[in-house]
Design an enzyme around this catalytic site. Structure first.
Site, mmCIF file in Angstrom:
data_model
loop_
_atom_site.group_PDB
_atom_site.id
_atom_site.type_symbol
_atom_site.label_atom_id
_atom_site.label_comp_id
_atom_site.label_asym_id
_atom_site.label_seq_id
_atom_site.Cartn_x
_atom_site.Cartn_y
_atom_site.Cartn_z
ATOM 1 N N THR A 72 0.797 -1.233 0.000
ATOM 2 C CA THR A 72 0.000 0.000 0.000
ATOM 3 C C THR A 72 0.835 1.291 0.000
ATOM 4 O O THR A 72 0.558 2.205 -0.777
ATOM 5 C CB THR A 72 -0.950 -0.010 1.216
ATOM 6 N N ASN A 93 5.768 -0.830 3.446
ATOM 7 C CA ASN A 93 4.990 -0.139 4.481
ATOM 8 C C ASN A 93 5.878 0.117 5.705
ATOM 9 O O ASN A 93 5.862 1.189 6.292
ATOM 10 C CB ASN A 93 3.782 -0.974 4.894
ATOM 11 N N ASP A 155 -3.715 5.806 7.330
ATOM 12 C CA ASP A 155 -2.893 7.022 7.333
ATOM 13 C C ASP A 155 -1.995 7.117 6.101
ATOM 14 O O ASP A 155 -1.935 8.142 5.429
ATOM 15 C CB ASP A 155 -2.068 7.131 8.630
ATOM 16 N N ASP A 297 -9.272 -3.927 0.919
ATOM 17 C CA ASP A 297 -8.020 -4.594 1.319
ATOM 18 C C ASP A 297 -8.215 -5.397 2.599
ATOM 19 O O ASP A 297 -7.821 -6.554 2.683
ATOM 20 C CB ASP A 297 -6.919 -3.544 1.499
ATOM 21 N N HIS A 301 -7.877 -9.446 2.786
ATOM 22 C CA HIS A 301 -6.917 -10.126 3.670
ATOM 23 C C HIS A 301 -7.623 -11.157 4.551
ATOM 24 O O HIS A 301 -7.091 -12.223 4.814
ATOM 25 C CB HIS A 301 -6.196 -9.114 4.568
ATOM 26 N N HIS A 345 -2.356 -2.146 -5.655
ATOM 27 C CA HIS A 345 -1.806 -3.494 -5.902
ATOM 28 C C HIS A 345 -2.992 -4.428 -6.030
ATOM 29 O O HIS A 345 -4.101 -4.067 -5.647
ATOM 30 C CB HIS A 345 -0.907 -3.963 -4.741
#
Ligand code: ZN
Ligand code: ZN
Ligand code: ZN
Length: 538
Positions: A72, A93, A155, A297, A301, A345
């Site tokens: 991300t 990340n 964030d 996302d 997951h 992605h």
């Protein structure tokens, strides 16, 4: 009367810049959106969401990320800067910072304070991103008269798109369900954000069960519910509909909303509040609103790419897009808004599911291989802590020790790479030195190289076999250089964009230079300056 009209339009034309600019650019990033989600769920989409973007917009059907790792932070930095981690420096990340000898987060900044909550959730800034974004170039071009605002659940998905000169970035704080920010942007939340937070929008969405939007027989593009490839919410017995959100808050806090489609609805509500609160798209200086929808996302997951939960999340996102597009129509006008929609992605189909369908796939567990590697290096070079850390398929060696013993870094890297190849699931092991000394044109090595930052990146990089991941056996993840992680949607819509499509291969890093070119402003400073030819109306 006619002449007066001509004269008036002549003067209003003079008042504009040379290039006819949209009043507002809206960048929409759907987190973890595989390209095939458009076609798989097509029949269940409304007329006004994805279908409208595609039928009235310009669809790039072969758009790809061109680096590893596809996460991300790097995704958002690359979309908005038009560069890859080798240049913008957002290599993951989290990454191991050799100087302080610990992991550092891509947007953390200890110098900053939280704005809007009494905790550390706002100690963030874009300071680790080394390049400008097209939002920065827009602000420089307009002498700060263009506004740049970013809204997201995460964030990093707000801070990186807002660039270095963004007016404000807002993201969701899990404990309170409020949108917060960083002192990087200002000492307090704007009034409109305080007002938005007081409305308890998050609580509203969590006050009812998550049920399927459509009758369950419409979900025949997904596996049966409660499959072995899904993970239940904490406090839930089975991973199946309906998910009783009010009772799950107790175990998950308000951050629960992120893992439901309603996190996207909340993001859309906040995006509209931002347009109104900041008067975006009102004057002649083009503004930028960067919106990132991340519930896709979290749900991916947890439940994987083939669960009813992910299908439902896309169907509901489609309805949110429909209402967002009609809001823009009514309030700013389609001809004044340039929209692009893409993803940061993709994701791999759950490897456990693929294995059950006879497709090669697997799970790499690094702990034992890394233990054996440490022993191997001790056998060659003597006692010592030769490996600093391992994470995201990257091995950081103990460079101080290597230099102290007058060893060749290149040789230790190569020994490490050769050793790691003996483990199942490891397809390639590539040294940093290899990436420094060669110029790779295409394929996985080129992706590794574009993700390799000489100062920040590791010593040895593992490339796992296709559909091998380091993850739990339920749900899924991303990060590789394979097409399931690289191939994402890219749709251009609104303003002067003519309807059409292309299957020509384009890079995600082309988005920022294409926006810059459409706006007639400078390219972001690290951009590769490739422009996608989008047909425009006269
Ligand atoms: Zn993501
Ligand atoms: Zn389920
Ligand atoms: Zn993810």
């Amino acid at each position: 009367m006619k002449r007066l009209f001509v004269i008036l339009s002549f003067f209003s034309a003079l008042a504009c810049a040379q290039v006819d600019q949209p009043k507002l650019v809206v960048g929409i990033v759907v987190d973890q959106m595989r390209f095939d989600y458009i076609n798989r769920y097509w029949d269940d989409y409304s007329e006004g969401g994805f279908k409208r973007l595609i039928s009235e917009g310009y669809n790039c059907t072969n758009a790809h990320f061109n680096y590893i790792p596809t996460y991300t932070g790097p995704g958002h930095a690359s979309i908005y800067s038009g560069a890859t981690p080798s240049s913008h420096g957002i290599i993951s990340n989290y990454w191991y910072d050799r100087e302080v000898e610990e992991y550092s987060y891509c947007v953390s900044d200890a110098e900053m304070n939280t704005v809007g909550a009494e905790n550390g959730s706002g100690k963030m800034s874009p300071s680790k991103m080394l390049n400008t974004t097209f939002g920065d170039e827009l602000r420089l071009f307009s002498m700060n008269r263009s506004k740049v605002i970013a809204v997201a659940l995460k964030d990093r998905s707000a801070v990186l798109p807002a660039g270095h000169m963004g007016n404000f970035a807002f993201w969701l704080e899990s404990e309170t369900g409020d949108f917060v920010s960083s002192s990087y942007y200002g000492p307090r939340l704007p009034k409109w954000v305080q007002k938005f937070n007081k409305k308890d929008v998050c609580e509203g969405y969590l006050s009812h069960k998550w049920e399927l939007l459509l009758p369950s027989k419409r979900y025949d593009e997904s596996l049966n519910d409660n499959s072995a490839y899904e993970e239940a919410f904490a406090g839930e017995k089975y991973p199946k509909f309906p998910h009783d959100l009010p009772s799950l808050i107790e175990h998950n806090g308000k951050g629960l909303i992120k893992g439901t489609p309603f996190g996207n609805s909340l993001t859309k509500d906040m995006a509209i509040a931002a347009i109104e609160g900041e008067n975006l798209g009102e004057d002649s200086f083009t503004d930028l609103l960067a919106v990132s929808f991340s519930s896709t996302d979290y749900v991916g997951h947890q439940f994987g790419t083939d669960a009813k939960e992910i299908q439902d999340t896309y169907l509901r996102l489609d309805r949110d897009l429909e209402s967002f597009l009609s809001y823009l129509d009514e309030n700013i006008g389609k001809e004044n808004v340039l929209i692009f929609l893409t993803s940061d992605h993709g994701a791999v189909r759950t490897p456990a599911y693929l294995k059950d369908r006879n497709i090669p796939a697997g799970y790499f567990e690094a702990e034992e291989p890394i233990r054996e590697l440490k022993q191997f290096l001790q056998n060659i070079y003597g006692f010592g802590d030769w490996v600093k850390t391992y994470g995201d398929a990257q091995i950081f060696l103990n460079r101080e020790l290597i230099f102290e013993k007058y060893l060749s870094l290149e040789e230790v890297q190569q020994q490490t790479a050769d050793f790691m190849l003996r483990f199942d699931g490891v397809q390639k092991a590539v040294t940093g030195r290899t990436l420094e000394n060669n110029e790779f044109e295409a394929g996985i090595l080129a992706c590794l190289q574009k993700g390799f930052n000489q100062k920040r990146s590791a010593d040895v990089f593992l490339v796992l076999d296709p559909a091998w991941i380091e993850y739990s056996h339920t749900g899924t993840t991303h990060g590789s250089g394979y097409t399931y992680d690289r191939h994402v949607p890219l749709i251009w819509y609104g303003w002067n964009i003519k309807a059409g499509s292309t299957s020509e291969k384009v890079g995600i890093t082309d988005i920022a230079s294409t926006v810059s070119s459409l706006l007639g402003i400078s390219f972001p400073n690290g951009s590769e300056a490739n422009i996608i030819s989008i047909p425009l109306s006269e």
